[in-house]
Motif scaffolding. Structure first.
Motif, PDB file in Angstrom:
ATOM      1  N   MET A 187      42.332  40.745  77.522  1.00  0.00           N
ATOM      2  CA  MET A 187      43.568  41.467  77.248  1.00  0.00           C
ATOM      3  C   MET A 187      44.118  41.157  75.858  1.00  0.00           C
ATOM      4  N   GLY A 188      43.626  40.067  75.268  1.00  0.00           N
ATOM      5  CA  GLY A 188      44.173  39.648  73.984  1.00  0.00           C
ATOM      6  C   GLY A 188      45.551  39.050  74.133  1.00  0.00           C
ATOM      7  N   THR A 189      45.837  38.533  75.333  1.00  0.00           N
ATOM      8  CA  THR A 189      47.148  37.963  75.629  1.00  0.00           C
ATOM      9  C   THR A 189      47.061  36.453  75.670  1.00  0.00           C
ATOM     10  N   LYS A 190      47.963  35.799  74.974  1.00  0.00           N
ATOM     11  CA  LYS A 190      48.015  34.347  75.046  1.00  0.00           C
ATOM     12  C   LYS A 190      48.655  33.957  76.366  1.00  0.00           C
ATOM     13  N   LEU A 191      47.945  33.192  77.130  1.00  0.00           N
ATOM     14  CA  LEU A 191      48.395  32.830  78.469  1.00  0.00           C
ATOM     15  C   LEU A 191      49.225  31.559  78.403  1.00  0.00           C
ATOM     16  N   LEU A 192      50.494  31.668  78.740  1.00  0.00           N
ATOM     17  CA  LEU A 192      51.385  30.504  78.718  1.00  0.00           C
ATOM     18  C   LEU A 192      51.541  29.936  80.115  1.00  0.00           C
ATOM     19  N   PRO A 193      51.611  28.620  80.228  1.00  0.00           N
ATOM     20  CA  PRO A 193      51.861  28.012  81.540  1.00  0.00           C
ATOM     21  C   PRO A 193      53.193  28.498  82.110  1.00  0.00           C
ATOM     22  N   ALA A 194      53.276  28.547  83.407  1.00  0.00           N
ATOM     23  CA  ALA A 194      54.474  29.055  84.070  1.00  0.00           C
ATOM     24  C   ALA A 194      55.588  28.015  84.070  1.00  0.00           C
ATOM     25  N   LEU A 228      63.089  21.349  69.217  1.00  0.00           N
ATOM     26  CA  LEU A 228      61.749  20.765  69.315  1.00  0.00           C
ATOM     27  C   LEU A 228      60.835  21.901  69.747  1.00  0.00           C
ATOM     28  N   LEU A 229      59.985  22.360  68.829  1.00  0.00           N
ATOM     29  CA  LEU A 229      59.147  23.532  69.033  1.00  0.00           C
ATOM     30  C   LEU A 229      57.756  23.124  69.487  1.00  0.00           C
ATOM     31  N   ILE A 230      57.171  23.916  70.403  1.00  0.00           N
ATOM     32  CA  ILE A 230      55.864  23.590  70.981  1.00  0.00           C
ATOM     33  C   ILE A 230      54.990  24.835  70.986  1.00  0.00           C
ATOM     34  N   TRP A 231      53.745  24.666  70.547  1.00  0.00           N
ATOM     35  CA  TRP A 231      52.729  25.718  70.630  1.00  0.00           C
ATOM     36  C   TRP A 231      51.587  25.245  71.509  1.00  0.00           C
ATOM     37  N   ILE A 232      51.032  26.157  72.304  1.00  0.00           N
ATOM     38  CA  ILE A 232      49.827  25.874  73.086  1.00  0.00           C
ATOM     39  C   ILE A 232      48.632  26.260  72.238  1.00  0.00           C
ATOM     40  N   GLU A 233      47.740  25.332  71.989  1.00  0.00           N
ATOM     41  CA  GLU A 233      46.541  25.621  71.215  1.00  0.00           C
ATOM     42  C   GLU A 233      45.523  26.303  72.116  1.00  0.00           C
ATOM     43  N   GLU A 234      45.023  27.455  71.689  1.00  0.00           N
ATOM     44  CA  GLU A 234      44.106  28.252  72.499  1.00  0.00           C
ATOM     45  C   GLU A 234      42.714  27.629  72.540  1.00  0.00           C
TER      46      GLU A 234
END
Length: 462
Positions: A163-170, A399-405
Motif C-alpha cells: 500500500m505504500g503506507t507506513k504502519l504505526l504501532p497502535a 520529544l519527537l519519535i520516528w519509527i525506522e522502517e
C-alpha cells in the motif's frame, strides 16, 4: 496490481444476504480445498449454487486471478460468528490453496496476488490501521489461515508495504484504578472511579528521536512541523524554559541546578533509549530529566524518590494527568499518558503510575511533567488524550519519535546477479560437460545442450 474481476452471486441467493452496511476491515482466510483447479472461479460457482449450507465471502484470490463475489458494501457469511461483527461488518477474502499440498507453505504467486488484492481493498475502503486487517483466527481461534501456509503478521506487513503506507504501532486506550495496591482494569466502564490511559509500545531497536525546545510551541505543532510519527511532552518547564539537564542533537541546551541535580534522565544514544542517572557530560543524542523515578531495576521506588528528590505534593501525593516513559528488559520503549481531574477520569497517583508501567513489563520508568502539560500526539491524528485542540497547553518543547522502517519482508522479484552464470560455466567445465569456458550469455541449440548432458552423464557428474 492484479485486476479483481466481478462475478456476483445472484441477488436472492441464500449466500448473498444483501444487507447494506459500511465495512470496518478485512478478514483474510485460506480455503480448505487443496485440489488443483479449486481457484477463484470454482469457489464463486460453489457459493452461487450450493444448497446444503450457507457460506459466502467477498473475494477469492488464487495463483492466476481474483474474483469478487459480493459487493463490499454488503455483508457475507464468512467468519462463523452468526450475526456478529465480523460477518456483519468485515470484508472476507479467501486465499486459494490449489497450488500446494497440505502442510506445504503457500506458493509465491498466490501469496503475492493475495497481498496485491488485499492492499487494493484496504486502499479502496480507506483502511489504514493494523487493527483493520485481521486473520480469521481472531474470531474463534480457528487455524485459518492455516499455520503451515504463511505467517499472519508477515502477510499484514507485506500488505501495508504494498500500500505504500507506513504502519504505526497502535495507541491503546485502557481504563485503570488500584485497590489495596493492586492494579485493576475496567475498560469502557465510566461508572467506576478510574482513569483512561493512552498506551504505546515501541520497538527500541527501530526508533529515531529528536528533542526540540522552543518558547511558545505546542507538542502537536512540532509533530506536524518535523513530520514525526509520535510526539510527547517530557521535562518540566518554567517561564518558557526547560528545567533540568537537556541535550538536543548532542548539544547541551539546559543544565540542572539545586534539587534537579538528583533527578533522573531519559537519554538516547545511537537510537537506543535509556533511563537512569545518566551522565549529561557523555555525548547523548537526546537527554531530558524527570522526577520522580517510578521503577528502578524492576523495583517500584516512586515513594523513596518522591521524598529524596523533593517532589512537590501537587505532583507527588495527588491524582493528576501523567506522562510516563518506561523501558523493559528487551530495550523496548513504553509510553503512557493519562487523563485526569475531570468528572470521568480521576487521574493517576504515582503508585498507580508505577503499578501500570510495571504491569507492562518495564524495569525502569520515569515520571515526566503532567497535569495540563500531558500530551501524546500521533501523525495524522494530533493529540490523542484529554489535552487537545484549544485545550492543549503550550509546553515549549516536544520529544519527537520516528519509527525506522524495516526492509520489505517479501521484496518484488529481482533479476539475479550475473555471478551465478559464471559459477555455472565453471562447474560445467570442471565436471567435463564442456571442454572450454563459454560466454555465459551465448545462445545454445537443443542438440548442443544434449551433448553437454551426455558428457555429464558419462563423466558421472549427474
Amino acid at each position: 496490481m492484479i485486476a479483481i474481476k466481478q462475478k456476483f452471486i445472484p441477488l436472492g441467493s441464500p449466500n448473498r444476504p444483501g444487507r447494506r452496511r459500511q465495512a470496518r476491515g478485512v478478514l483474510f482466510h485460506t480455503t480448505n480445498n487443496w485440489k488443483y483447479g479449486a481457484g477463484d472461479e470454482m469457489h464463486g460457482e460453489y457459493m452461487a449454487t450450493v444448497k446444503d449450507r450457507v457460506v459466502s465471502w467477498h473475494v477469492t484470490v488464487d495463483k492466476d486471478s481474483a474474483t469478487q463475489h459480493i459487493p463490499f458494501d454488503e455483508n457475507a457469511y464468512h467468519a462463523g460468528d452468526g450475526n456478529g461483527d465480523y460477518n456483519s461488518y468485515w470484508i472476507g477474502v479467501e486465499i486459494a490453496c490449489e497450488a500446494v499440498e497440505p502442510g506445504e507453505p503457500l506458493d509465491l504467486p498466490t501469496y503475492r496476488n493475495a497481498v496485491d488484492v488485499v492492499a487494493q481493498i484496504m486502499m479502496q475502503q480507506g483502511f489504514d490501521s493494523w487493527e483493520q486487517l485481521q486473520p480469521h483466527k481472531v474470531v474463534y481461534g480457528k487455524d485459518c489461515p492455516h499455520h503451515s501456509l504463511f505467517d499472519h503478521d508477515r502477510f499484514k506487513r507485506d500488505v501495508f508495504e504494498r500500500m505504500g503506507t507506513k504502519l504505526l504501532p497502535a495507541v491503546v486506550k485502557e481504563r485503570i484504578y488500584s485497590m489495596n495496591g493492586v492494579l485493576k482494569r475496567c475498560d469502557g466502564d465510566y461508572k467506576v472511579k478510574a482513569t483512561d490511559v493512552r498506551y504505546l509500545k515501541l520497538d527500541g531497536k527501530r526508533l529515531r528521536f529528536k528533542f526540540v525546545a522552543r518558547t511558545g510551541a505546542k507538542v502537536s505543532e512540532l509533530l506536524i512541523e518535523y513530520g514525526a510519527d509520535f510526539a510527547t511532552n517530557a521535562p518540566y518547564f518554567w517561564d518558557g524554559k526547560v528545567l533540568g539537564d537537556a541535550v538536543a542533537e548532542g548539544q547541551v541546551i539546559a543544565q540542572a541546578y539545586g534539587k534537579m541535580l538528583t533527578w533522573h534522565e531519559f537519554g538516547v544514544k545511537g537510537g537506543r533509549p535509556q533511563i537512569g542517572q545518566l551522565d549529561p557530560i557523555v555525548q547523548w543524542d537526546v537527554l531530558v530529566q524527570g522526577a520522580p523515578l517510578l521503577i528502578e531495576a524492576g523495583n517500584i521506588c516512586w515513594d523513596y524518590y518522591r521524598i529524596q528528590q523533593q517532589v512537590p505534593d501537587d505532583i507527588g501525593t495527588s491524582r493528576a494527568q501523567r506522562t510516563l516513559y518506561g523501558i523493559d528488559a528487551s530495550g523496548d520503549l513504553h509510553i503512557a499518558v493519562a487523563d485526569g481531574r475531570t468528572k470521568f477520569d480521576q487521574g493517576l497517583t504515582l503508585e498507580e503510575a508505577a503499578l501500570y508501567m510495571q504491569s507492562k513489563g518495564c524495569t525502569w520508568a520515569l515520571n515526566f511533567d503532567g497535569g495540563g502539560s500531558s500530551v501524546l500526539a500521533q501523525k495524522g491524528k494530533g493529540s490523542l488524550g484529554q489535552n487537545q485542540g484549544a485545550g492543549e497547553r503550550v509546553v515549549n518543547h516536544a520529544l519527537l519519535i520516528w519509527i525506522e522502517e524495516p526492509a520489505p519482508i517479501t521484496p518484488p522479484a529481482a533479476s539475479p546477479s550475473e555471478e551465478w552464470k559464471q559459477k555455472a560455466i565453471a562447474w560445467l567445465t570442471e565436471r567435463g560437460g564442456i571442454e572450454s569456458p563459454h560466454d555465459p550469455n551465448e545462445r545454445v541449440e537443443f542438440a548442443e545442450l544434449a551433448v553437454v548432458l551426455k558428457n555429464l552423464v558419462e563423466k558421472g557428474a549427474i
